[in-house]
Design a protein around this motif. Structure first.
Motif, PDB file in Angstrom:
ATOM      1  N   PRO A  74     -45.675  42.341 142.335  1.00  0.00           N
ATOM      2  CA  PRO A  74     -44.958  41.517 141.352  1.00  0.00           C
ATOM      3  C   PRO A  74     -44.382  40.230 141.913  1.00  0.00           C
ATOM      4  O   PRO A  74     -44.425  39.191 141.268  1.00  0.00           O
ATOM      5  N   ARG A  75     -43.848  40.284 143.133  1.00  0.00           N
ATOM      6  CA  ARG A  75     -43.212  39.084 143.670  1.00  0.00           C
ATOM      7  C   ARG A  75     -44.221  37.987 144.014  1.00  0.00           C
ATOM      8  O   ARG A  75     -43.842  36.833 144.196  1.00  0.00           O
ATOM      9  N   SER A  76     -45.509  38.333 144.108  1.00  0.00           N
ATOM     10  CA  SER A  76     -46.542  37.351 144.442  1.00  0.00           C
ATOM     11  C   SER A  76     -47.231  36.765 143.212  1.00  0.00           C
ATOM     12  O   SER A  76     -47.911  35.741 143.308  1.00  0.00           O
ATOM     13  N   LEU A 118     -38.223  31.616 158.415  1.00  0.00           N
ATOM     14  CA  LEU A 118     -38.530  32.254 159.695  1.00  0.00           C
ATOM     15  C   LEU A 118     -37.611  33.449 159.948  1.00  0.00           C
ATOM     16  O   LEU A 118     -38.052  34.480 160.452  1.00  0.00           O
ATOM     17  N   ASP A 119     -36.351  33.307 159.582  1.00  0.00           N
ATOM     18  CA  ASP A 119     -35.421  34.429 159.726  1.00  0.00           C
ATOM     19  C   ASP A 119     -35.842  35.587 158.828  1.00  0.00           C
ATOM     20  O   ASP A 119     -35.823  36.753 159.242  1.00  0.00           O
ATOM     21  N   ALA A 120     -36.211  35.261 157.584  1.00  0.00           N
ATOM     22  CA  ALA A 120     -36.616  36.308 156.635  1.00  0.00           C
ATOM     23  C   ALA A 120     -37.864  37.031 157.120  1.00  0.00           C
ATOM     24  O   ALA A 120     -38.020  38.237 156.895  1.00  0.00           O
ATOM     25  N   ALA A 121     -38.753  36.296 157.798  1.00  0.00           N
ATOM     26  CA  ALA A 121     -39.996  36.889 158.301  1.00  0.00           C
ATOM     27  C   ALA A 121     -39.789  37.603 159.632  1.00  0.00           C
ATOM     28  O   ALA A 121     -40.736  38.195 160.165  1.00  0.00           O
ATOM     29  N   MET A 177     -34.319  25.087 155.206  1.00  0.00           N
ATOM     30  CA  MET A 177     -35.202  25.977 154.442  1.00  0.00           C
ATOM     31  C   MET A 177     -36.166  26.727 155.365  1.00  0.00           C
ATOM     32  O   MET A 177     -36.348  27.930 155.254  1.00  0.00           O
ATOM     33  N   ILE A 178     -36.798  26.005 156.315  1.00  0.00           N
ATOM     34  CA  ILE A 178     -37.750  26.648 157.207  1.00  0.00           C
ATOM     35  C   ILE A 178     -37.052  27.695 158.061  1.00  0.00           C
ATOM     36  O   ILE A 178     -37.612  28.748 158.364  1.00  0.00           O
ATOM     37  N   ARG A 179     -35.795  27.439 158.457  1.00  0.00           N
ATOM     38  CA  ARG A 179     -35.071  28.423 159.254  1.00  0.00           C
ATOM     39  C   ARG A 179     -34.882  29.700 158.456  1.00  0.00           C
ATOM     40  O   ARG A 179     -35.029  30.805 158.981  1.00  0.00           O
ATOM     41  N   THR A 180     -34.555  29.566 157.175  1.00  0.00           N
ATOM     42  CA  THR A 180     -34.396  30.737 156.309  1.00  0.00           C
ATOM     43  C   THR A 180     -35.689  31.526 156.219  1.00  0.00           C
ATOM     44  O   THR A 180     -35.683  32.762 156.271  1.00  0.00           O
ATOM     45  N   LEU A 228     -43.388  31.899 146.579  1.00  0.00           N
ATOM     46  CA  LEU A 228     -43.429  33.163 147.304  1.00  0.00           C
ATOM     47  C   LEU A 228     -42.049  33.488 147.859  1.00  0.00           C
ATOM     48  O   LEU A 228     -41.188  32.604 147.992  1.00  0.00           O
ATOM     49  N   ALA A 229     -41.856  34.735 148.215  1.00  0.00           N
ATOM     50  CA  ALA A 229     -40.612  35.120 148.887  1.00  0.00           C
ATOM     51  C   ALA A 229     -40.574  34.441 150.254  1.00  0.00           C
ATOM     52  O   ALA A 229     -41.620  34.209 150.872  1.00  0.00           O
ATOM     53  N   PRO A 230     -39.391  34.098 150.746  1.00  0.00           N
ATOM     54  CA  PRO A 230     -39.293  33.387 152.028  1.00  0.00           C
ATOM     55  C   PRO A 230     -40.038  34.064 153.168  1.00  0.00           C
ATOM     56  O   PRO A 230     -40.643  33.383 154.012  1.00  0.00           O
ATOM     57  N   ASP A 231     -40.028  35.392 153.219  1.00  0.00           N
ATOM     58  CA  ASP A 231     -40.676  36.075 154.350  1.00  0.00           C
ATOM     59  C   ASP A 231     -42.194  35.964 154.306  1.00  0.00           C
ATOM     60  O   ASP A 231     -42.865  36.169 155.327  1.00  0.00           O
ATOM     61  N   GLN A 232     -42.772  35.623 153.133  1.00  0.00           N
ATOM     62  CA  GLN A 232     -44.222  35.497 153.011  1.00  0.00           C
ATOM     63  C   GLN A 232     -44.726  34.110 153.409  1.00  0.00           C
ATOM     64  O   GLN A 232     -45.878  33.955 153.817  1.00  0.00           O
TER      65      GLN A 232
END
Length: 311
Positions: free
Chosen positions: A251-253, A6-9, A1-4, A41-45
């Protein structure tokens, strides 16, 4: 999950990835409700939010947990050293929390004054044990609570100008902390601190001596109960104001912040339903209820992101 996440961010530097992993671990271990809300939150946030939490937690630990034998001067020196390292030019890749939070600050354009205010309030905790009135307490909470919401705003995003959302974000941070003050009044007394306005308590015949009596006897005096009920209603009013700001967020937040608002405000419900028995047990929202609220928020979060992806 954390890898996803960090990749998204877009965090690719191996040392930064390690730093953000450390921050995520701190958030998961010490901020259960907070961490649960970040899952919405979205993964990148998420990495940025974990970094901001870890920074605040680390500063707080200097005051309350690390080597409790240290006197005030030694703690002040440690806090100043931490502050100096934080504000020093250059990256701190050898210090995971500082590395991650500085990367977050740069990425989202978070202003330095918010961290200056935060550290100023942390310094107050070294020597200030009582607050004579609401204005004095609000000055403390400006740095200890309101700026947390303001640091988060660039990460959360808004559908209006950031400045328009500022009062609501600040109010939500204040409401969260006032909830903690009511819930943790007994624990704070052990640390010789009272985070409630002395003049408002005095209106009900309550002072430090009476609060210590409640602590020692593990019960709530009727005068204290009335004073806490008034503080409870004041905090409720702040939640009502802060709730109006959720619609100003991207909206996503919104599902994340709405979930956190619901769960924290329900701590107030627990305090009230216990008849303000804050000296005999700590009010908490049960795991089943937390998961129930979070699951609803998770669905709303997934739906918003899906709609955005399809647009």
């Amino acid at each position: 999950m954390i890898r996803t996440e960090l990749d998204a961010a877009g965090i690719e530097d191996p040392r930064l990835r390690t730093a953000y992993r450390r921050c995520r671990k701190i958030a998961a271990e010490h901020g259960r409700t907070y961490f649960l809300a970040t899952r919405l939150l979205a993964p990148d946030q998420r990495p940025a939010v974990h970094a901001l939490y870890a920074f605040a937690r680390h500063a707080d630990d200097i005051l309350d947990e690390f080597d409790t034998s240290l006197d005030v001067a030694a703690r002040a020196a440690r806090l100043q050293e931490f502050s100096d390292r934080f504000f020093a030019a250059g990256q701190h890749l050898d210090e995971p929390v500082l590395a991650a939070v500085q990367h977050t600050i740069t990425r989202y354009g978070i202003t330095a004054d918010l961290f200056e205010d935060f550290l100023a309030s942390m310094r107050m905790d070294l020597t200030v044990t009582d607050y004579p009135n609401r204005a004095a307490l609000n000055r403390y909470m400006r740095g200890s609570a309101e700026v947390i919401g303001l640091q988060m705003l660039p990460v959360l995003g808004t559908v209006t100008t950031t400045q328009e959302a500022v009062p609501y974000a600040a109010a939500l941070g204040r409401a969260f902390q006032l909830t903690n003050f009511l819930r943790d009044i007994d624990e704070d007394l052990v640390r010789n601190r009272i985070y409630l306005p002395a003049d408002e308590l005095a209106a009900y015949g309550v002072d430090r001596e009476l609060l210590m009596w409640c602590h020692e006897h593990r019960c709530t005096d009727a005068r204290v109960r009335s004073a806490l009920a008034a503080q409870h209603e004041t905090t409720r009013e702040i939640y009502r104001f802060a709730a109006d700001g959720v619609a100003l967020l991207a909206p996503r937040s919104r599902p994340c912040v709405a979930t956190a608002l619901t769960l924290y405000s329900e701590i107030l419900d627990c305090i009230e339903s216990s008849d303000f028995s804050v000296f005999s047990h700590r009010a908490t929202v049960g795991t089943t209820r937390r998961l129930q609220v979070a699951s609803g928020g998770l669905f709303r979060s997934w739906r918003v992101r899906r709609q955005a992806g399809a647009a």
